[in-house]
Design an enzyme around this catalytic site. Sequence first.
Site, PDB file in Angstrom:
ATOM      1  N   HIS A 174       0.830  -1.200   0.000  1.00 23.54           N
ATOM      2  CA  HIS A 174       0.000   0.000   0.000  1.00 23.54           C
ATOM      3  C   HIS A 174       0.867   1.253   0.000  1.00 23.54           C
ATOM      4  O   HIS A 174       0.538   2.251  -0.627  1.00 23.54           O
ATOM      5  CB  HIS A 174      -0.913   0.000   1.234  1.00 23.54           C
ATOM      6  CG  HIS A 174      -2.033  -0.984   1.105  1.00 23.54           C
ATOM      7  ND1 HIS A 174      -2.862  -1.306   2.132  1.00 23.54           N
ATOM      8  CD2 HIS A 174      -2.445  -1.711   0.043  1.00 23.54           C
ATOM      9  CE1 HIS A 174      -3.757  -2.193   1.714  1.00 23.54           C
ATOM     10  NE2 HIS A 174      -3.506  -2.457   0.452  1.00 23.54           N
ATOM     11  N   GLU A 190       0.892 -11.614 -36.724  1.00 24.91           N
ATOM     12  CA  GLU A 190       1.717 -10.846 -37.665  1.00 24.91           C
ATOM     13  C   GLU A 190       2.021 -11.634 -38.932  1.00 24.91           C
ATOM     14  O   GLU A 190       2.809 -11.186 -39.775  1.00 24.91           O
ATOM     15  CB  GLU A 190       3.004 -10.360 -37.000  1.00 24.91           C
ATOM     16  CG  GLU A 190       3.818 -11.425 -36.313  1.00 24.91           C
ATOM     17  CD  GLU A 190       4.989 -10.868 -35.497  1.00 24.91           C
ATOM     18  OE1 GLU A 190       5.371  -9.708 -35.677  1.00 24.91           O
ATOM     19  OE2 GLU A 190       5.525 -11.634 -34.676  1.00 24.91           O
ATOM     20  N   CYS A 228       0.231  -3.407 -31.847  1.00 21.48           N
ATOM     21  CA  CYS A 228       1.502  -2.863 -31.351  1.00 21.48           C
ATOM     22  C   CYS A 228       2.447  -2.484 -32.484  1.00 21.48           C
ATOM     23  O   CYS A 228       3.587  -2.110 -32.236  1.00 21.48           O
ATOM     24  CB  CYS A 228       2.163  -3.830 -30.372  1.00 21.48           C
ATOM     25  SG  CYS A 228       2.588  -5.413 -31.113  1.00 21.48           S
TER      26      CYS A 228
HETATM   27  C1  PEP Z   1       5.270  -5.902 -35.672  1.00 24.10           C
HETATM   28  O1  PEP Z   1       5.678  -6.776 -36.438  1.00 24.10           O
HETATM   29  O2  PEP Z   1       4.333  -5.128 -35.949  1.00 24.10           O
HETATM   30  C2  PEP Z   1       5.898  -5.730 -34.352  1.00 24.10           C
HETATM   31  C3  PEP Z   1       5.386  -4.931 -33.459  1.00 24.10           C
HETATM   32  O3  PEP Z   1       7.042  -6.419 -34.113  1.00 24.10           O
HETATM   33  P1  PEP Z   1       8.483  -6.033 -34.690  1.00 24.10           P
HETATM   34  O4  PEP Z   1       8.389  -4.659 -35.268  1.00 24.10           O
HETATM   35  O5  PEP Z   1       9.424  -6.124 -33.553  1.00 24.10           O
HETATM   36  O6  PEP Z   1       8.719  -7.098 -35.702  1.00 24.10           O
HETATM   37 MG    MG Z   2       6.977  -8.346 -35.786  1.00 26.72          MG
END
Ligand code: PEP
Ligand code: MG
Length: 589
Positions: A211, A452, A523
Amino acid sequence: MIKEKNIKEKNTETSGSISHAYLGNNVVRGIPSSGGMAFGKALVLHREDVVIPTDRINPADIPKEFKRFESAIKTLINEFNDLLERVKNESANVGAILETNILVLSDPILLDSIKTMIEDGLSAENSIINEFAKQTSFLKKSKDTILRERAVELDQIKERLLGIMRNQVTDYSLGKHAVVVAHVLTPTDLVKFKKVGVLAIVAEIGGITSHCSILARSFELPAVIGVHNICDLVKTGDSLIVDGYNGEVVIAPDKSDIEQYHLLREREYDHKKELGEIVKLPSVTLDGKHVKLSANVDFPKDVETAIINGAEAIGLVRSEHLVISKQFFPSEDLQAEWYNQIAQRAYPRTVTIRAFDVGSDKFSEGLPYHEDNPALGLRGIRFLLKRKDIFNTQIRAILRASANKNIKFMIPMVSRVCEMQNSLKMIEKCKRDLEKSDILFDKNLPVGMMVETPASAILAHSFTDDVDFFSIGTNDLTQYVLAADRSNELVTSVYDSFHPAIMHLIKMTVEAAKKKDIPVSVCGEIAGHAAAAGLLVGLGVDELSVSASILPELKMRVRESTYSDAVKIADNLIQCQSCEEVKQALSIT
Ligand code: PEP
Ligand code: MG
């Protein structure tokens, strides 16, 4: 218990024993528990060891003991209610902590048990000590860090109760413009010291989940905790520099330390001013949709910038940077320390650590092969399942750093269901091994995957039984969908993440995920394109993870938009035939 008269001068001689955390002449290290820097005079709070007589009380005194006990409980509940009233508009965290403390003090089992002991002839103090010892003994033995810290907090409530019974009064006004140094601090101490304008907090015990740490972060008070022996190393009036970002305390800093401190403070001040108020505001659209905004980081030091910029979580840690910086695959211990640093600095935010995404495109040192086409070669999970020794070491290190339950683990470059399933089997085996060795870890470590490759997006529904989350990596997804090498400048005009085909794959992934209530983040770089935020949110993405510096602008966009408009934009743009059409509609040049 803290008492004005206990805030006494203490000799700095430490019988020659210097803490193991002692790094240099005058720098001691602990856990960076709340970011920020401060420079000021120490106020050292020493605890008083009171010996409580264990003799049984006279039966005639039992009603008097009842009254003393009940009055102490009432006083402490009032104290917490009073604090709650004062801070309720400032911080939900603080309010929740104080409410938990009030619940402990209102627990009928605890109260009845103490009363029974008083009836049996124990003093109120001894009854309190016995009952709290009973309640905490199980927690203290727990392998779970968070439960062990709850035991510390129960002990703090007990100490405060005993303090009230002994009429101990703390003069909090002495904390004004001081750095408070203590063995341990209670939530009450934090709230009251904050009110008088304390500069920073340094404590010997407490973890990042305590806390004390949570409150320090809520109050934006620089804090370093877990600093071994600090109460013996420092005396009231000593000058201290507290670096809550790096968990360091400089004792009696010299001229150059002070100059360096002022320089860093100025930089911090300028940066915060630049970001303005936006970092503190929630990332919510005008019609109430929360869009989680997280940061991508490469090294532990980046976490600080992410937090200053308002990151709600660390959405991607590219762990291969550790390998690249070392130029070898680090040992389990070194990795665990690195992951732990990131997790601790970010706590209570979650941290998504991606397994090494190495391949000969990113790291050729020490890899015994040459590939003509590395982007289509042995990278990410393909490499890790070929080099199970390396993968195993990384899984163990990640599990070891996960004890505070704020780590998520992510598998890169997945294109086949069996890759995910084999990874999960290895994780389960590592868990069993760690359990046998009595090593602490998060048994429910969330495991997700990068989407991806086109295969993983098209077959997203086939992965939903095995994963806890998806994170769409548009950088690679774009190169594989458009067959355009992301690092070949001859095809930069082809390599474009705004291609409608990418939108379709994001939509497919989201639809599969929603059926199983699995969160989806993006991401890749497109997430950091402020103009694309509406489109991604409209496609159903829950979280955007981007470079820290982009977060404020992104949040501004989210707060100025409505979710209903975002859905309409996405519905329209997915009909487009080309990147140009999409970008024109989003006013991207
Ligand atoms: C991506 O492929 O979008 C990613 C975030 O990973 P990296 O750029 O490290 O391949
Ligand atoms: Mg990637």
